[in-house]
Motif scaffolding. Structure first.
Motif, short mmCIF file in Angstrom:
data_model
loop_
_atom_site.label_atom_id
_atom_site.label_comp_id
_atom_site.label_asym_id
_atom_site.label_seq_id
_atom_site.Cartn_x
_atom_site.Cartn_y
_atom_site.Cartn_z
N VAL A 1 20.17 -7.30 57.16
CA VAL A 1 19.40 -7.87 56.05
C VAL A 1 18.00 -8.17 56.59
CG1 VAL A 1 19.16 -9.86 54.53
CG2 VAL A 1 21.41 -8.80 54.86
N GLY A 2 16.99 -7.68 55.88
CA GLY A 2 15.60 -7.88 56.30
C GLY A 2 14.96 -6.65 56.92
N THR A 3 15.77 -5.67 57.36
CA THR A 3 15.21 -4.43 57.90
C THR A 3 14.43 -3.74 56.78
OG1 THR A 3 17.08 -4.14 59.42
CG2 THR A 3 15.81 -2.16 58.90
N SER A 4 13.31 -3.13 57.12
CA SER A 4 12.53 -2.44 56.09
C SER A 4 13.30 -1.22 55.58
CB SER A 4 11.17 -2.01 56.64
OG SER A 4 11.32 -0.92 57.52
N GLU A 5 13.07 -0.89 54.32
CA GLU A 5 13.72 0.29 53.75
C GLU A 5 13.32 1.54 54.52
OE1 GLU A 5 14.17 2.78 49.56
OE2 GLU A 5 13.13 0.86 49.54
N THR A 6 12.07 1.60 54.94
CA THR A 6 11.59 2.76 55.71
C THR A 6 12.36 2.90 57.01
OG1 THR A 6 9.39 2.46 54.76
CG2 THR A 6 9.54 3.77 56.79
N GLU A 7 12.56 1.80 57.72
CA GLU A 7 13.30 1.84 58.98
C GLU A 7 14.76 2.18 58.73
OE1 GLU A 7 13.93 1.33 63.21
OE2 GLU A 7 12.28 1.95 61.92
N MET A 8 15.36 1.60 57.70
CA MET A 8 16.75 1.91 57.36
C MET A 8 16.91 3.39 57.07
SD MET A 8 18.92 2.69 54.59
CE MET A 8 18.08 2.15 53.12
N ARG A 9 15.98 3.96 56.30
CA ARG A 9 16.06 5.40 55.98
C ARG A 9 15.82 6.27 57.21
NH1 ARG A 9 15.57 7.26 50.51
NH2 ARG A 9 15.56 5.53 49.01
N ARG A 10 15.03 5.78 58.15
CA ARG A 10 14.83 6.52 59.40
C ARG A 10 16.13 6.54 60.21
NH1 ARG A 10 14.50 5.91 64.46
NH2 ARG A 10 14.54 3.64 64.48
N ILE A 11 16.81 5.40 60.25
CA ILE A 11 18.06 5.29 61.00
C ILE A 11 19.20 6.02 60.29
CG2 ILE A 11 19.82 3.63 61.76
CD1 ILE A 11 17.46 1.68 62.33
N TYR A 12 19.23 5.92 58.96
CA TYR A 12 20.27 6.59 58.17
C TYR A 12 19.61 7.58 57.20
CZ TYR A 12 23.18 2.77 59.89
OH TYR A 12 23.84 1.89 60.68
#
Length: 191
Positions: A136-147
């Motif tokens: 919770v709190g991770t940026s959407e951009t970073e989440m999409r980069r990871i997944y």
């Protein structure tokens, strides 16, 4: 008695030479009167320098691709309760329990159990992260980069496959991750 100048100079030189000569060696231990043996003292034992241990850091709480610690997707109610990680399951059809480590309130830390599939979901909370570090709190951009396989199914909610049997249900709002839940691909308890 009269001291002549050359004798006074010699005396001064002698006093200076004596004062500036080799230093007196000091011995450790107690002094003793002349002619008596010095008392014995234990030799000083060198001590290792003390270092303070690094501050203890609490390990990250991880919601992995198969579960949370000893709590695994597919477990029976009895197996799940035996881990000590969850409270008692209620008696509904799709039974619910709460993770003992989770904060109170909302659906954070809820565990769903299905009669057909066993444990089918484990809901995360702020501070709990996936094995890859999304929380919770991770940026959407970073989440999409990871997944990069995260696929939105409706406004702000989507899924990222993490194994043949499981996926993360990740919701986003205003460019930030707002919830992370591990769920079985074969779940029939919600949505």
């Amino acid at each position: 008695m009269r001291i002549t100048m050359p004798l006074a100079g010699a005396l001064a030189t002698l006093l200076l030479a004596t004062a500036c000569g080799s230093p007196v060696q000091h011995q450790a231990g107690d002094a003793a009167p002349a002619g008596q043996p010095a008392p014995t003292t234990a030799a000083a034992t060198p001590t290792a320098p003390t270092t303070s241990a690094p501050p203890s850091t609490k390990p990250a709480l991880v919601l992995g691709p198969d579960g949370y610690g000893a709590l695994k997707l597919g477990m029976s109610v009895k197996q799940a309760e035996a881990t000590g990680l969850v409270g008692t399951f209620d008696n509904s059809g799709c039974r619910l329990a709460k993770l003992n480590d989770s904060p109170p309130g909302q659906a954070r830390g809820l565990v769903h159990w299905s009669p057909e599939h066993g444990i089918v979901s484990i809901a995360g909370w702020p501070g709990l992260e996936t094995a890859e570090g999304v929380r919770v709190g991770t940026s959407e951009t970073e989440m999409r980069r990871i997944y990069p396989n995260w696929t939105a199914v409706d406004s702000g909610r989507g899924f990222a496959a993490v194994s043949d049997n499981a996926r993360y249900r990740i919701t986003v709002s205003d460019g930030k991750v707002t919830s992370v839940t591990l769920q079985s691909n074969n779940q029939n308890c919600y949505e």
